[in-house]
Design a protein around this motif. Structure first.
Motif, PDB file in Angstrom:
ATOM      1  N   LEU A  48      -3.267  -4.538 -10.281  1.00 32.47           N
ATOM      2  CA  LEU A  48      -4.510  -4.694  -9.527  1.00 32.47           C
ATOM      3  C   LEU A  48      -4.729  -3.442  -8.685  1.00 32.47           C
ATOM      4  CD1 LEU A  48      -6.917  -6.405  -8.567  1.00 32.47           C
ATOM      5  CD2 LEU A  48      -5.419  -7.308  -6.782  1.00 32.47           C
ATOM      6  N   PRO A  49      -5.761  -2.649  -8.978  1.00 30.38           N
ATOM      7  CA  PRO A  49      -6.022  -1.458  -8.165  1.00 30.38           C
ATOM      8  C   PRO A  49      -6.306  -1.855  -6.711  1.00 30.38           C
ATOM      9  CG  PRO A  49      -7.194  -1.312 -10.241  1.00 30.38           C
ATOM     10  CD  PRO A  49      -6.667  -2.717 -10.132  1.00 30.38           C
ATOM     11  N   HIS A  50      -5.681  -1.128  -5.785  1.00 35.32           N
ATOM     12  CA  HIS A  50      -5.805  -1.452  -4.371  1.00 35.32           C
ATOM     13  C   HIS A  50      -5.554  -0.201  -3.538  1.00 35.32           C
ATOM     14  CE1 HIS A  50      -1.543  -1.641  -5.269  1.00 35.32           C
ATOM     15  NE2 HIS A  50      -1.312  -1.396  -3.994  1.00 35.32           N
ATOM     16  N   ARG A  51      -5.949  -0.287  -2.280  1.00 32.77           N
ATOM     17  CA  ARG A  51      -5.643   0.795  -1.337  1.00 32.77           C
ATOM     18  C   ARG A  51      -5.557   0.217   0.062  1.00 32.77           C
ATOM     19  NH1 ARG A  51     -10.641   3.978   0.847  1.00 32.77           N
ATOM     20  NH2 ARG A  51     -12.284   2.432   0.579  1.00 32.77           N
ATOM     21  N   GLU A  52      -4.732   0.860   0.876  1.00 28.62           N
ATOM     22  CA  GLU A  52      -4.653   0.497   2.285  1.00 28.62           C
ATOM     23  C   GLU A  52      -5.790   1.204   3.001  1.00 28.62           C
ATOM     24  OE1 GLU A  52      -2.054   1.556   6.126  1.00 28.62           O
ATOM     25  OE2 GLU A  52      -0.872   1.072   4.337  1.00 28.62           O
ATOM     26  N   ILE A  53      -6.562   0.462   3.764  1.00 24.77           N
ATOM     27  CA  ILE A  53      -7.697   1.014   4.500  1.00 24.77           C
ATOM     28  C   ILE A  53      -7.240   1.527   5.870  1.00 24.77           C
ATOM     29  CG2 ILE A  53      -9.966   0.533   5.492  1.00 24.77           C
ATOM     30  CD1 ILE A  53      -9.997   0.439   2.473  1.00 24.77           C
ATOM     31  N   GLU A  54      -6.541   0.672   6.615  1.00 20.23           N
ATOM     32  CA  GLU A  54      -6.035   1.053   7.930  1.00 20.23           C
ATOM     33  C   GLU A  54      -4.984   0.053   8.375  1.00 20.23           C
ATOM     34  OE1 GLU A  54      -9.157   1.041  10.882  1.00 20.23           O
ATOM     35  OE2 GLU A  54     -10.072  -0.723  10.007  1.00 20.23           O
ATOM     36  N   HIS A  55      -4.242   0.401   9.418  1.00 16.31           N
ATOM     37  CA  HIS A  55      -3.212  -0.496   9.947  1.00 16.31           C
ATOM     38  C   HIS A  55      -2.989  -0.223  11.429  1.00 16.31           C
ATOM     39  CE1 HIS A  55      -0.867   3.111   8.757  1.00 16.31           C
ATOM     40  NE2 HIS A  55      -0.205   2.832   9.860  1.00 16.31           N
ATOM     41  N   SER A  56      -2.362  -1.200  12.085  1.00 16.61           N
ATOM     42  CA  SER A  56      -2.044  -1.057  13.504  1.00 16.61           C
ATOM     43  C   SER A  56      -0.851  -0.120  13.675  1.00 16.61           C
ATOM     44  CB  SER A  56      -1.734  -2.427  14.123  1.00 16.61           C
ATOM     45  OG  SER A  56      -0.576  -2.992  13.541  1.00 16.61           O
ATOM     46  N   GLU A  57      -0.723   0.409  14.872  1.00 20.40           N
ATOM     47  CA  GLU A  57       0.381   1.331  15.183  1.00 20.40           C
ATOM     48  C   GLU A  57       1.739   0.637  15.085  1.00 20.40           C
ATOM     49  OE1 GLU A  57       0.315   4.641  15.813  1.00 20.40           O
ATOM     50  OE2 GLU A  57      -1.840   4.678  15.472  1.00 20.40           O
ATOM     51  N   ASP A  58       1.778  -0.677  15.322  1.00 22.04           N
ATOM     52  CA  ASP A  58       3.045  -1.412  15.332  1.00 22.04           C
ATOM     53  C   ASP A  58       3.309  -2.146  14.005  1.00 22.04           C
ATOM     54  OD1 ASP A  58       1.020  -3.290  15.669  1.00 22.04           O
ATOM     55  OD2 ASP A  58       2.105  -4.457  17.161  1.00 22.04           O
ATOM     56  N   LEU A  59       2.703  -1.683  12.927  1.00 16.01           N
ATOM     57  CA  LEU A  59       2.826  -2.335  11.619  1.00 16.01           C
ATOM     58  C   LEU A  59       4.276  -2.480  11.172  1.00 16.01           C
ATOM     59  CD1 LEU A  59       1.622  -3.356   8.895  1.00 16.01           C
ATOM     60  CD2 LEU A  59       1.687  -0.978   8.139  1.00 16.01           C
ATOM     61  N   GLU A  60       4.646  -3.693  10.779  1.00 12.93           N
ATOM     62  CA  GLU A  60       5.906  -3.977  10.093  1.00 12.93           C
ATOM     63  C   GLU A  60       5.552  -4.889   8.936  1.00 12.93           C
ATOM     64  OE1 GLU A  60       9.117  -5.419  12.501  1.00 12.93           O
ATOM     65  OE2 GLU A  60       8.775  -3.889  14.024  1.00 12.93           O
ATOM     66  N   LEU A  61       5.764  -4.403   7.704  1.00 14.34           N
ATOM     67  CA  LEU A  61       5.370  -5.109   6.497  1.00 14.34           C
ATOM     68  C   LEU A  61       6.549  -5.161   5.536  1.00 14.34           C
ATOM     69  CD1 LEU A  61       3.005  -6.243   4.696  1.00 14.34           C
ATOM     70  CD2 LEU A  61       2.674  -3.900   3.928  1.00 14.34           C
ATOM     71  N   LEU A  62       6.896  -6.352   5.099  1.00 15.48           N
ATOM     72  CA  LEU A  62       7.960  -6.528   4.110  1.00 15.48           C
ATOM     73  C   LEU A  62       7.298  -6.603   2.745  1.00 15.48           C
ATOM     74  CD1 LEU A  62      10.917  -7.207   3.330  1.00 15.48           C
ATOM     75  CD2 LEU A  62      10.287  -9.612   3.641  1.00 15.48           C
ATOM     76  N   GLU A  63       7.763  -5.772   1.805  1.00 14.21           N
ATOM     77  CA  GLU A  63       7.208  -5.773   0.455  1.00 14.21           C
ATOM     78  C   GLU A  63       8.346  -5.971  -0.534  1.00 14.21           C
ATOM     79  OE1 GLU A  63       3.773  -3.178  -0.580  1.00 14.21           O
ATOM     80  OE2 GLU A  63       5.223  -2.285  -1.953  1.00 14.21           O
ATOM     81  N   ILE A  64       8.242  -7.014  -1.341  1.00 12.37           N
ATOM     82  CA  ILE A  64       9.245  -7.322  -2.344  1.00 12.37           C
ATOM     83  C   ILE A  64       8.589  -7.208  -3.711  1.00 12.37           C
ATOM     84  CG2 ILE A  64      10.815  -9.065  -3.259  1.00 12.37           C
ATOM     85  CD1 ILE A  64      10.874 -10.251  -0.395  1.00 12.37           C
ATOM     86  N   THR A  65       9.193  -6.432  -4.601  1.00 12.53           N
ATOM     87  CA  THR A  65       8.626  -6.228  -5.928  1.00 12.53           C
ATOM     88  C   THR A  65       9.576  -6.731  -7.007  1.00 12.53           C
ATOM     89  OG1 THR A  65       9.555  -4.022  -6.116  1.00 12.53           O
ATOM     90  CG2 THR A  65       7.349  -4.187  -5.195  1.00 12.53           C
ATOM     91  N   SER A  66       8.984  -7.115  -8.116  1.00  9.03           N
ATOM     92  CA  SER A  66       9.757  -7.516  -9.276  1.00  9.03           C
ATOM     93  C   SER A  66       9.090  -6.915 -10.501  1.00  9.03           C
ATOM     94  CB  SER A  66       9.780  -9.038  -9.393  1.00  9.03           C
ATOM     95  OG  SER A  66      10.411  -9.430 -10.588  1.00  9.03           O
ATOM     96  N   PRO A  67       9.792  -6.132 -11.278  1.00 10.77           N
ATOM     97  CA  PRO A  67      11.174  -5.696 -11.135  1.00 10.77           C
ATOM     98  C   PRO A  67      11.334  -4.714  -9.981  1.00 10.77           C
ATOM     99  CG  PRO A  67      10.152  -4.514 -12.934  1.00 10.77           C
ATOM    100  CD  PRO A  67       9.137  -5.518 -12.446  1.00 10.77           C
TER     101      PRO A  67
END
Length: 75
Positions: A48-67
Motif C-alpha cells: 500500500l503506497p503511503h507516506r508520513e506527513i508529519e509527527h510530534s517531537e515526542d513520537l514513539e512508534l513501534l513497527e512490527i513487520t512480517s517477514p
C-alpha cells in the motif's frame, strides 16, 4: 517536523504499527490521511503506497513487520 514528499510501498506481508507516544499523520494512497495518537494501532496491508506527513517531537512508534526482511520501493 518537515513534511515528506516521498511515497513508499513495502513488500512486507503485514506491517503492524502501535503508537506509543505522541502522534503521527500518514497518507495512504486511495484511503486518505489518518492521524494516530498514543494507544492507537493499525495493520497496514502489503504494497500500500503511503507516506508520513508529519509527527510530534515526542513520537514513539513501534513497527512490527512480517517477514522481518523485505524490500521498500519509492513510488
Amino acid at each position: 517536523p518537515p513534511r515528506s514528499t516521498r511515497k513508499e510501498s513495502s513488500a512486507a506481508s503485514d506491517v503492524y504499527k502501535r503508537q506509543l507516544k505522541g502522534w503521527v499523520t500518514f497518507e495512504y494512497e486511495g484511503q486518505g490521511t489518518f492521524t494516530f495518537h498514543e494507544g492507537d494501532s493499525v495493520l497496514q496491508p502489503p504494497k500500500l503506497p503511503h507516506r508520513e506527513i508529519e509527527h510530534s517531537e515526542d513520537l514513539e512508534l513501534l513497527e512490527i513487520t512480517s517477514p522481518a526482511t523485505f524490500d521498500t520501493e519509492a513510488v
